[in-house]
Scaffold this active site. Structure first.
Site: not given
Length: 451
Positions: A324, A273
């Site tokens: 994810d 991220h």
């Protein structure tokens, strides 16, 4: 073009077009033996008996960040409004219902969906270790072994990123939802993960869930375990501004600085991220060669923000991509989203070429997962590749020399026709050969843990 190792004795493939070293080449013969490419020859006619791959053949795609059980959330978490933190409560409820058997079924179906999308290797950021009350199973790695088996049954490679998770936030005890993530101490985490073993299609890595979930004094132990086992190390980093604020409050620094001061950053580490970074954070990541895994479809689905992907790459960080939370499973979408999000933020175009985005989705993703011998179509590499149609309504029209641009900026996972792992078809003509009805498998597995 000709790259040759030993004579091929396995299946031979002929690609109508193939992406080789950043260039689209016509008529490429791919010879295999022992699960590897032994010869790659461009400008050829299809050899007699070769498997013909119509479209653009790419190296297998690497999904560098997955939480397989999040696949059960698709649709459910799209109801109503909220933030990452309200989404997390729904996620915890699903996590609490999983058993080794139901996780095997769900992950097998999720990994089969990935194979249908051209993904040949996945990095599973795995923290669902124990029973819901926190008691270990008779086999303390039962949940991890379920994931290993799931990937094997789905026909793709797996890096099991076994995750250390000790705290609900900067030293606070885990809450009731997090008890099954919790090993008690970093020492006990290390003892458990050391019992896991790699095999021909599985590698074992390590992960720090976040600086919220692993106290500063334990960060170095996880990093040392990864270094001692030559294992990749991944960490969620600065996904939320609240994480940064809490870290400054407790430690007087950003999460990136805390990781740097505790020996976590480096070329073997991938930060996932990295959405809310300071200029100093960017310099720390790039200066240490720490990789960054962007997950654009999840980051926008959860309203997390747009990470500074271009800046960290300029600073020296290789980029990889992950799906994810599996809001969608489509590495082509992740690749173009990284470029398109940067366009929205900067109001300028052309931050990455199609070839650069494909490299993030293939070679650099495999390197982040500890498979440096994968992600390229060249002799000696693993014979893992995928073919994307050039005659669908999304991809038809552009000249063959623009096939990479057409695929990256217009194709979807639905355009994947073939996926080959270790020289053998896992997906042929859009059909998974090991999981006969993937939609039915997904529906059954999701229902088992959500209804």
């Amino acid at each position: 073009m000709q790259l040759t190792a030993e004579p091929g004795s396995g299946p031979v493939y002929w690609a109508e077009h193939a992406w080789l070293n950043g260039t689209v080449e016509p008529g490429v013969t791919l010879e295999t033996a022992g699960g590897r490419l032994t010869a790659v020859r461009g400008g050829t006619q299809a050899p007699q008996g070769a498997e013909v791959l119509r479209g653009l053949t790419l190296p297998g795609l690497a999904n560098a960040h997955s939480h397989a059980f999040h696949r059960a959330l698709r649709g459910t978490v799209q109801v109503g409004s909220g933030t990452f933190w309200t989404w997390r409560e729904v996620m915890y409820r699903v996590a609490g219902r999983l058993t080794p058997d139901s996780y095997l079924a769900l992950a097998r179906a999720a990994y089969a969906e990935m194979a249908l999308a051209g993904i040949t290797c996945v990095g599973e950021f795995h923290y669902l270790h124990h029973t819901p009350g926190g008691t270990p199973y008779d086999d303390p790695n039962a949940m991890g072994r379920a994931l290993v088996e799931a990937a094997a049954q789905a026909g793709i490679r797996l890096t099991l990123l076994d995750t250390c998770y000790l705290s609900s936030g900067f030293g606070a005890a885990p809450d009731r939802h997090q008890l099954r993530f919790h090993d008690g101490t970093a020492e006990r985490w290390a003892e458990r993960v050391t019992e896991l073993r790699p095999d021909a299609t599985t590698r074992i890595g390590a992960a720090i869930h976040s600086v919220r979930a692993v106290p500063a004094g334990a960060l170095g132990m996880v990093a040392a375990w990864a270094e001692g086992h030559s294992a990749p190390l991944h960490v969620h980093l600065s996904e939320q501004p609240a994480e940064n604020d809490a870290c400054r409050s407790v430690h007087g620094c950003t999460p990136t600085r805390l990781l740097a001061d505790n020996g976590v950053l480096g070329e073997g580490t991938t930060a996932v991220h990295a959405t809310h970074l300071t200029d100093e954070d960017v310099a720390l990541l790039g200066g240490t060669g720490t990789g960054v895994c962007m997950c654009p479809t999840t980051e926008r689905d959860l309203a997390d923000g747009i990470g500074p992907a271009a800046a960290v790459q300029r600073a020296g960080s290789p980029l990889s991509l992950g799906s994810d939370s599996h809001a969608v499973v489509d590495l082509l979408e992740e690749a173009r989203a990284m470029e398109l999000d940067e366009r929205l933020r900067t109001r300028t175009r052309g931050h990455w070429t199609a070839s650069q985005l494909l490299r993030a989705a293939s070679e650099d993703g495999h390197a982040a997962l500890g498979w440096p011998e994968a992600g390229r179509l060249e002799a000696g590499s693993l014979a893992d590749f995928t073919t994307v149609a050039l005659d669908s309504v999304r991809t038809a029209g552009p000249l063959p020399r623009l096939a990479a641009e057409a695929v990256v900026f217009a194709a979807t996972a639905a355009d994947v026709r073939h996926t080959v792992v270790g020289g053998r078809h896992v997906v042929r003509d859009g059909v998974h050969l090991l999981v006969p009805d993937v939609p039915a498998a997904l529906a059954e597995a999701v229902a088992a843990v959500t209804h």
